[in-house]
Enzyme design. Structure first.
Site, PDB file in Angstrom:
ATOM      1  N   TYR A  62      26.784  -0.264  35.094  1.00 38.89           N
ATOM      2  CA  TYR A  62      27.238  -1.413  34.312  1.00 38.89           C
ATOM      3  C   TYR A  62      26.531  -1.395  32.963  1.00 38.89           C
ATOM      4  O   TYR A  62      25.315  -1.175  32.904  1.00 38.89           O
ATOM      5  CB  TYR A  62      26.886  -2.717  35.045  1.00 38.89           C
ATOM      6  CG  TYR A  62      27.008  -3.965  34.170  1.00 38.89           C
ATOM      7  CD1 TYR A  62      28.177  -4.710  34.153  1.00 38.89           C
ATOM      8  CD2 TYR A  62      25.944  -4.364  33.351  1.00 38.89           C
ATOM      9  CE1 TYR A  62      28.287  -5.830  33.335  1.00 38.89           C
ATOM     10  CE2 TYR A  62      26.053  -5.485  32.533  1.00 38.89           C
ATOM     11  CZ  TYR A  62      27.232  -6.214  32.534  1.00 38.89           C
ATOM     12  OH  TYR A  62      27.351  -7.317  31.723  1.00 38.89           O
ATOM     13  N   GLU A  86      31.839  -6.219  28.029  1.00 37.35           N
ATOM     14  CA  GLU A  86      31.325  -5.618  29.260  1.00 37.35           C
ATOM     15  C   GLU A  86      32.105  -4.380  29.642  1.00 37.35           C
ATOM     16  O   GLU A  86      33.338  -4.362  29.541  1.00 37.35           O
ATOM     17  CB  GLU A  86      31.443  -6.619  30.426  1.00 37.35           C
ATOM     18  CG  GLU A  86      30.382  -7.702  30.414  1.00 37.35           C
ATOM     19  CD  GLU A  86      30.487  -8.604  31.629  1.00 37.35           C
ATOM     20  OE1 GLU A  86      31.605  -9.062  31.934  1.00 37.35           O
ATOM     21  OE2 GLU A  86      29.444  -8.841  32.271  1.00 37.35           O
TER      22      GLU A  86
END
Lengths: 401, 295
Positions: free
Chosen positions: A121, A209
Site C-alpha cells: 500500500y 491512494e
C-alpha cells in the site's frame, strides 16, 4: 471531488507511475474490443473487468441484480470480458462504502492481468494534525488500510513533506526500504513514491491512494488500483481538466443543482428539511432535530446573504426530496437583517408553493420586524422562539403531516 | 481585559473591494481603529476615509498598523497572508473562504519562527467587546454582528460563524459578557487551533471561563482536551460539538467538517472533552445556560 480509478491512473501515469495497460468501456461491445486489444498487446488471455464507481470495496461488493457477482472479476479471453462487462453495466453495485442503495455501474475498466508477487500500500493525504502532506507506505496491501491502522498502526510508515524542500529522495528511499524491497523493485518503488508526492501537490489532491501497489515477479512496481480525491477549493485553477474528470452521474442530482446555486447541500435519509445560514449552525440544527425525535432530511447552508432568490432555490431543492414532511428554517441574522430574510422566506414560499408544515426561527438584527412580516404574510408559518422550540415544533408538525 | 485585540490595535485591510469596504465601515462604527487599506495598484485612493497603499510594508511604515484583516479572494489570499507575514504583522486575520489546503501548508511553514499569528481563514474574525451601548467602543476585526456582544469575562472560540453568534447571543441574554471571541475557521488547515488560544485565555487574568465550539473532522478538539486537562484550572470550559448526525465521508459545508476514514466523529470529540473535565452543552440551545450553571 471524487474521480474514477481509470482517471486517477491516467493522471498518475502522467507523473511516471507505472500502471497496467487498461481501457475504459461504456458498453459490453466496447469492453470486448478493449480486451481483444489488450490480449493482442500483452500476449496473455487474462484480463480484469472492474466496475467504475466513486466508492471503494468494489471487489468484495455485490450486485443487487446478481448477488453472486462482485464488482471486480478476472476473466479469460475477449468474449468472456465482453460478457462480464454486460453483467456489470447498468446494474447496481453495493459495497461497504456505498450504503444499501448502492451505485449504478455506468462504465467499466478492462485491464491487463498482472503476475503478482507482493501486494503493498502507498498513499498520501493532508495530515491535519501535522499540517503537512504525509506520504504513507505499508507492506500489507490489498486490504482496508483503516483496518491496518486500527490493528497495528506501527505497520504504516510515514514521511511528511516539508513545503520548503518538497518530497526528498531519501524519504522515498526510507519508505521503499521499510517495505522490505530490494534491487530493481526498490529502485522502481522509490521512483514511484517520488512521482506520487509530486502528483499529489501539483494536482491539488486531498487523498491519493494506490492499494494495492503490486510488485511483479520480474520486479516491476505497478499501481493495480488508484483512488484520488481532489480538493474542491482548488477547482478554480484546474477548471478545464476537472470539468472533464467530473462524472455528474455519480452525484445526487439535488446536490448538483444546489451547487449550481452556490448552496451547500447534503442529502440525508430523514424527513425534516432544514434551511440554515452557516455550516456549523446547520449541523447543530440537524443535531437538535434528532434530539427531539426527528430525522433531518438534509444539511443545507443557505449562506450569508439569504435573499429571496437563494431561499427560493433552497426551498425547491429541499422539496425535491419526496421524503420531506416538514421544513425548519433556522436563521441567525447577523450582518444580514432578519426583516430581509423574512421577506425572502415569504416571497420564496409563495413562489414555490410550500405544501408541508413550515417552522421559522429568526434571531438577530431587526428580528421584531422580521417576525411581523412572517405573521402578516397570510402564509401558514409557525414561528419559533429559539432553536429548541423550533425543533420541537417541526418534529410534532411533521409527525402529523 | 482581552486576548489578541483591544482598543490599541491598529488594523489595515487587505482587499478593498465591496466586502472589505462594507465590513471596514462596520468595524469603524464599532470602535475599531481601521488605519489603512492595501490594494496593489490602488495606492493613494480613498478607502472608507483612510489611505490606500500598494503594499503591506508601506501601510505599516506610514500607519503603524499591527494587525491585518484579509478579504482578498481565495486565489490570492495565501499570497496576501505571506505578504503580511513578511511585513512582520503580529496578528493576521483571514476572513476569506475557499483557500486550497495545499496553499495553506506553505503559509503554515512561513509562520514558523515568524513574528505573526494567523487567525482563520474561513472565519468571522476576532472581537473584544467594548463597554458602551450594545458593546460598542470595543475592537471588532471581522464580519460578526457587534451588537450581540457584551463586555465581560468569558472567552468564546469556535470553528463556526453563525453558531458562535448563537452562543454569544445566549450568553449576552443571560447577562454573561465576553472577554474576546475568536472564530478560528472551518478549514482543514487553520492558522490557529483551539490549544493556542486556550493558552492565551489561561494566561489572561480577566478571562474567567471559556466556551469552545467544535465540529466534526480533524483532531483539534482532542488536542484541546489534552491541554484543558492540565492547564485550565479554575477556569470552567463549556463545550459543544456540531455534527452528531453528520454522515461519514461527506463534507458538511466547511472544508474541514468531514469524517474521514472513520476519524473525527462528534462522539470521539465529546468523549475526549468530557474526560478532560469540559462541561458539554446538551444541545446548541443551551450553550449559554450551561456556562451560567458553572459561574
Amino acid at each position: 471531488m471524487k474521480i474514477h480509478e481509470y482517471q486517477a491512473k491516467a493522471l498518475l501515469s502522467q507523473y511516471g507511475v507505472v500502471v497496467p495497460k487498461h481501457v475504459p468501456a461504456f458498453t459490453a461491445d466496447e469492453a470486448k474490443a478493449a480486451a481483444a486489444k489488450l490480449i493482442a498487446e500483452t500476449g496473455t488471455e487474462v484480463v480484469v473487468v472492474k466496475s467504475q464507481i466513486h466508492a471503494g470495496g468494489r471487489g468484495k461488493g455485490r450486485f443487487k441484480e446478481d448477488a453472486e457477482l462482485g464488482g471486480v472479476k478476472v476473466v479469460k479471453g475477449a468474449d468472456a470480458a465482453g460478457a462480464m462487462a454486460g453483467r456489470m453495466l447498468g446494474n447496481t453495485l453495493v459495497t461497504i462504502q456505498t450504503g444499501e442503495a448502492g451505485k449504478k455501474v455506468n462504465r467499466v475498466l478492462v485491464e491487463q492481468g498482472v503476475d503478482i508477487d507482493r501486494e503493498l500500500y502507498v498513499g498520501a493525504l493532508v495530515d491535519r494534525a501535522r499540517e503537512r502532506v504525509c506520504v504513507m507506505a505499508c507492506a500489507e496491501g490489498g486490504v482496508e488500510i483503516e483496518e491496518v491502522a486500527a490493528r497495528s498502526p506501527e505497520k504504516i510508515l510515514k514521511e511528511w513533506i516539508d513545503p520548503a524542500t518538497g518530497f526528498c529522495g531519501y524519504q522515498a528511499r526510507r519508505l521503499a526500504h521499510g517495505l522490505g524491497l530490494e534491487g530493481n523493485a526498490f529502485k522502481n518503488a522509490t521512483r514511484l513514491l517520488l512521482s506520487l508526492g509530486k502528483a499529489f501537490v501539483e494536482l491539488d489532491c486531498s487523498i491519493c491512494e494506490i492499494n494495492p501497489l503490486v510488485v511483479t515477479k520480474s520486479g516491476d512496481v505497478m499501481a493495480l488500483d488508484a483512488k484520488i480525491n481532489l480538493d474542491d477549493n482548488a477547482e478554480d485553477r484546474h477548471k478545464a481538466t476537472w470539468s472533464e474528470l467530473h462524472d455528474a452521474s455519480e452525484e445526487e442530482p439535488t446536490e448538483l443543482e444546489a451547487k449550481s446555486y452556490n448552496l451547500s447541500y447534503v442529502k440525508l435519509d430523514g424527513t425534516i428539511g432544514c434551511m440554515v445560514n452557516g455550516a456549523g449552525l446547520a449541523m447543530a440544527t440537524m443535531d437538535i432535530i434528532k434530539q427531539f425525535g426527528g430525522e433531518p432530511a438534509n444539511f443545507l447552508d443557505v449562506g450569508g446573504s439569504a435573499d429571496a432568490k437563494r431561499v427560493a432555490a433552497a426551498f425547491k431543492i429541499i422539496l425535491a426530496d419526496d421524503a420531506v414532511k416538514g421544513i425548519f428554517v433556522n436563521i441567525f441574522g447577523g450582518i444580514v437583517f432578519c426583516d430581509r430574510v423574512a421577506q425572502g422566506v415569504v416571497d420564496a414560499a409563495k413562489e414555490v408553493g410550500i405544501t408541508v408544515p413550515l417552522v421559522v426561527r429568526l434571531e438577530g438584527t431587526n428580528v421584531e420586524a422580521g417576525r411581523k412580516i412572517l405573521a402578516e404574510s397570510g402564509l401558514t408559518i409557525t414561528t419559533a422562539s429559539d432553536m429548541a422550540d423550533g425543533a420541537k415544533k417541526i418534529v410534532e408538525l411533521a409527525a402529523k403531516a | 481585559m482581552s486576548i489578541l485585540a483591544n482598543n490599541d490595535t491598529k488594523v489595515l485591510v487587505q482587499g478593498t473591494g465591496r466586502a472589505g469596504q462594507f465590513h471596514a465601515k462596520q468595524c469603524i462604527e464599532y470602535g475599531t481603529q481601521i488605519v489603512a487599506g492595501v490594494a496593489p495598484g490602488k495606492g493613494g485612493q480613498d478607502f472608507v476615509g483612510k489611505p490606500t497603499y500598494d503594499t503591506v510594508r508601506e501601510a505599516v511604515e506610514h500607519t503603524g498598523a499591527n494587525c491585518s484583516v484579509i478579504f482578498v479572494p481565495a486565489g490570492g489570499a495565501a499570497d496576501a497572508i505571506l505578504e503580511s507575514i513578511d511585513a512582520e504583522i503580529p496578528l493576521i486575520i483571514t476572513i476569506t473562504e475557499g483557500i486550497p489546503a495545499l496553499d495553506m501548508i506553505p503559509v503554515k511553514r512561513a509562520l514558523e519562527g515568524s513574528s505573526s499569528r494567523l487567525i482563520g481563514p474561513n472565519c468571522p474574525g476576532v472581537i473584544t467587546p467594548g463597554g458602551g451601548d450594545r458593546s460598542f467602543g470595543g475592537c471588532k476585526i471581522g464580519i460578526m454582528p457587534g451588537y450581540i456582544h457584551k463586555q465581560g469575562g468569558i472567552g468564546v472560540i469556535s470553528r463556526s460563524g453563525t453558531l458562535t453568534y448563537e452562543a454569544v447571543h445566549q450568553l449576552t441574554q443571560l447577562g454573561i459578557g465576553q472577554s474576546t471571541c475568536v472564530g478560528i475557521g472551518g478549514d482543514a488547515v487553520p492558522g490557529t487551533k483551539f490549544v493556542d488560544l486556550l493558552a492565551l485565555y489561561a494566561a489572561d487574568p480577566d478571562t474567567k471561563g471559556v466556551v469552545m465550539i467544535g465540529e466534526i473532522g480533524g483532531s483539534a478538539e482532542e488536542e484541546a482536551a489534552e491541554f484543558i486537562k492540565h492547564n485550565m484550572k479554575g477556569k470552567p470550559v463549556v463545550g459543544f460539538i456540531a455534527g452528531k448526525t453528520a454522515p461519514k465521508g461527506k463534507r458538511m459545508g466547511h472544508a474541514g467538517a468531514i469524517i474521514a476514514g472513520g476519524k473525527g466523529t462528534a462522539a470521539d470529540k465529546i468523549e475526549a472533552l468530557e474526560a478532560a473535565g469540559v462541561k458539554m452543552a446538551p444541545n446548541p440551545n443551551e450553550i449559554g445556560k450551561t456556562m451560567a450553571g458553572l459561574l
